[in-house]
Enzyme design. Structure first.
Site, PDB file in Angstrom:
ATOM      1  N   CYS A   1       2.486  29.900 -15.364  1.00 58.63           N
ATOM      2  CA  CYS A   1       1.930  30.378 -16.624  1.00 58.63           C
ATOM      3  C   CYS A   1       1.330  29.250 -17.445  1.00 58.63           C
ATOM      4  O   CYS A   1       1.844  28.859 -18.492  1.00 58.63           O
ATOM      5  CB  CYS A   1       3.014  31.096 -17.427  1.00 58.63           C
ATOM      6  SG  CYS A   1       3.830  32.339 -16.437  1.00 58.63           S
TER       7      CYS A   1
ATOM      8  N   ARG B   1      -1.711  16.839  -9.307  1.00 54.20           N
ATOM      9  CA  ARG B   1      -2.832  15.909  -9.470  1.00 54.20           C
ATOM     10  C   ARG B   1      -4.083  16.557 -10.090  1.00 54.20           C
ATOM     11  O   ARG B   1      -4.698  15.953 -10.962  1.00 54.20           O
ATOM     12  CB  ARG B   1      -3.173  15.217  -8.139  1.00 54.20           C
ATOM     13  CG  ARG B   1      -2.017  14.354  -7.599  1.00 54.20           C
ATOM     14  CD  ARG B   1      -2.422  13.510  -6.393  1.00 54.20           C
ATOM     15  NE  ARG B   1      -3.305  12.439  -6.787  1.00 54.20           N
ATOM     16  CZ  ARG B   1      -4.614  12.448  -6.664  1.00 54.20           C
ATOM     17  NH1 ARG B   1      -5.210  13.458  -6.078  1.00 54.20           N
ATOM     18  NH2 ARG B   1      -5.340  11.451  -7.105  1.00 54.20           N
TER      19      ARG B   1
ATOM     20  N   PRO C   1       0.816  -1.212   0.000  1.00 54.40           N
ATOM     21  CA  PRO C   1       0.000   0.000   0.000  1.00 54.40           C
ATOM     22  C   PRO C   1       0.857   1.272   0.000  1.00 54.40           C
ATOM     23  O   PRO C   1       1.892   1.334   0.662  1.00 54.40           O
ATOM     24  CB  PRO C   1      -0.788  -0.108   1.312  1.00 54.40           C
ATOM     25  CG  PRO C   1       0.067  -0.948   2.208  1.00 54.40           C
ATOM     26  CD  PRO C   1       0.831  -1.886   1.310  1.00 54.40           C
TER      27      PRO C   1
HETATM   28  C1  LIG Z   1       2.389   2.365  -7.195  1.00 56.54           C
HETATM   29  C2  LIG Z   1       2.507   0.964  -6.772  1.00 56.54           C
HETATM   30  C3  LIG Z   1       1.991   0.552  -5.544  1.00 56.54           C
HETATM   31  C4  LIG Z   1       1.245   1.469  -4.600  1.00 56.54           C
HETATM   32  O1  LIG Z   1      -0.009   1.827  -5.093  1.00 56.54           O
HETATM   33  P1  LIG Z   1      -1.033   2.691  -4.177  1.00 56.54           P
HETATM   34  O2  LIG Z   1      -2.188   2.924  -5.066  1.00 56.54           O
HETATM   35  O3  LIG Z   1      -0.325   3.936  -3.810  1.00 56.54           O
HETATM   36  O4  LIG Z   1      -1.355   1.862  -2.983  1.00 56.54           O
HETATM   37  C5  LIG Z   1       2.193  -0.760  -5.165  1.00 56.54           C
HETATM   38  N1  LIG Z   1       2.857  -1.625  -5.969  1.00 56.54           N
HETATM   39  C6  LIG Z   1       3.353  -1.265  -7.168  1.00 56.54           C
HETATM   40  C7  LIG Z   1       4.068  -2.261  -7.995  1.00 56.54           C
HETATM   41  C8  LIG Z   1       3.197   0.041  -7.613  1.00 56.54           C
HETATM   42  O5  LIG Z   1       3.691   0.396  -8.800  1.00 56.54           O
END
Ligand SMILES: *Cc1c(COP(=O)(O)O)cnc(C)c1O
Length: 423
Positions: A345, A315, A277
């Site tokens: 800009c 984002r 996560p």
């Molecule tokens: C980005 C990524 C994550 C984390 O994803 P979240 O949406 O931030 O939990 C986990 N594993 C891999 C391989 C990723 O590229």
């Protein structure tokens, strides 16, 4: 200090833990990212606690927020770390985390990055293609080592999230098609330079429901069983990251619900569950503090020009993402709809659109849910130094990254030599 629950978002009031936001803004200046140590710990511990009945490792995905202080706080809890580059490897090692707690993901690992990870002794390489597997085997042989590997399979599951952050469909660049995995496992198992450890997937980010996770888990488990039949037992199953957070009115399941559902399916199997996560650990544990510089009106539109911009938080411009924006000290009066924009800009330089607020120049605002994919995606566009980062720890705060200085931004640049005349 009044602890907030992990489902609540940081930045709804005038303080984080026991520290007033006005004080941080006065001391450090704006724009500035503020993180809560307690909120980060709470989110990681929610996963860890719920999985206590089965063998597991929670590997925080470093790319969501790679500040050394964030890595350190989680490392002290015993977290593992999911990295996607040699740069992230150096960060995690710099935070004194043992290399065996690191898993190395990523679709384009280069020789030097894999060699450095082998040298450090990372716990697992999450391999994404047949060519990468062969390259890794070669590099391990050269180094006289055995590389621990997992194959990232692409379970062809629709994560039903934003197309830019969907990764588990067969048309995405990530992973190995489920159909081709068994053959590749046989190849890996036959290599003396590779040690087959597990299987992994990562189907996307900001997922709003459990179903795609459980569908992916079922596909992986079917593969685990057929591999066992092939005489290739796996020690771990890594379901990746991707659990969503609340930015506005989404109601993704909490980490405990995901963890409980997985634990139920895995209990008794003895396989180690790994999760990666990122967003759900840090996303709502951080915010961006910014000050209103000017209020202006062009035709029908009202603008609040603030001192943070798309280079600090991309984002909204990149994904059309919505972040809650709230005044630190609310004012009385009639609210007006504002476009909250930065000084860059570009017309895409907005943090929020049509926000009904009561504002005056000089007011301090918090842009909430800015702990993940925020600072890490920031840039120096318009020669803007990247913002400072602060971590609050109970009633104290620490600057965990100083604001960049303009002179450092071009310190490595140079002009042409004096004798190079224009033709
Ligand atoms: C980005 C990524 C994550 C984390 O994803 P979240 O949406 O931030 O939990 C986990 N594993 C891999 C391989 C990723 O590229």
């Amino acid at each position: 200090m009044r602890p907030t629950r992990s489902s609540t978002r940081l930045g709804g009031g005038s303080a984080v833990e026991g520290v007033a936001l006005e004080r941080i803004a006065r001391d450090i200046g704006t724009p500035c990212f503020v993180y809560s140590r307690a909120a980060i710990e709470r989110a990681w511990c929610e996963y860890d606690r719920t999985l206590s009945g089965i063998p597991h490792e929670i590997c925080y995905s470093v790319k969501a927020n790679s500040n050394l202080a964030v890595i350190d706080v989680l490392g002290r809890l015993g977290a593992g770390f999911d990295i996607v580059s040699g740069g992230e490897l150096e960060r995690v090692l710099a935070a004194q985390v043992p290399a065996r707690r690191i898993v190395f993901s990523g679709v384009g690992k280069r020789d030097a990055e894999m060699a450095a990870a082998l040298e450090a002794g990372v716990g697992c390489f999450n391999v994404e293609s047949a060519q990468e597997l062969d390259r890794l085997a070669f590099l391990a042989k050269m180094a006289g080592k055995r590389a621990p590997v997992s194959l990232r399979v692409n379970p062809d599951i629709d994560a039903r999230t934003h197309p830019y952050i969907t990764t588990g469909l067969h048309e995405n660049k990530f992973g190995i098609p489920v159909g081709g995995a068994r053959g590749l496992y046989a190849r890996a198992a036959a290599s003396p330079s590779l040690e087959v450890r597990g299987i992994d997937c990562h189907i996307g980010s900001q997922l709003a429901s459990l179903d795609p996770f459980l569908e992916a888990l079922d596909r992986l488990l079917a593969l685990v069983d057929s591999l066992a039949g092939d005489g290739i037992p796996l020690a771990h199953l890594n379901l990746g990251g991707g659990l969503g957070i609340r930015y506005r009115d989404e109601s993704p399941p909490p980490p405990a619900a995901l963890a409980a559902a997985i634990a139920e399916r895995l209990s008794g199997r003895g396989i180690v569950l790994m999760l990666e996560p990122g967003r759900s650990i840090v996303g709502n544990a951080g915010m961006l503090l910014t000050r209103v510089e000017y209020l202006k009106r062009n035709g029908e539109k009202r603008f609040a020009v603030v001192d943070a911009a798309m280079n600090d938080l991309i984002r909204p411009a990149l994904y059309d993402a919505w972040h809650d924006i709230v005044p630190v000290t609310p004012r009385e009066g009639d609210s007006e709809p504002y476009e909250i924009v930065g000084p860059v800009c570009e017309s895409g330089d907005f943090l929020g659109r049509e926000r009904r607020l009561v504002l005056e120049p000089g007011d301090l605002l918090t842009v909430r849910s800015a702990g993940a994919y925020a600072f890490v995606m920031s840039s120096n566009y318009n020669t803007r130094p990247r913002a400072a980062e602060v971590m609050v720890d109970c009633d104290r705060y620490h600057v965990v990254r100083k604001r960049e200085r303009v002179r450092d931004l071009f310190a490595d640049e140079s002009v042409l030599p004096p004798d190079s005349t224009s033709s």
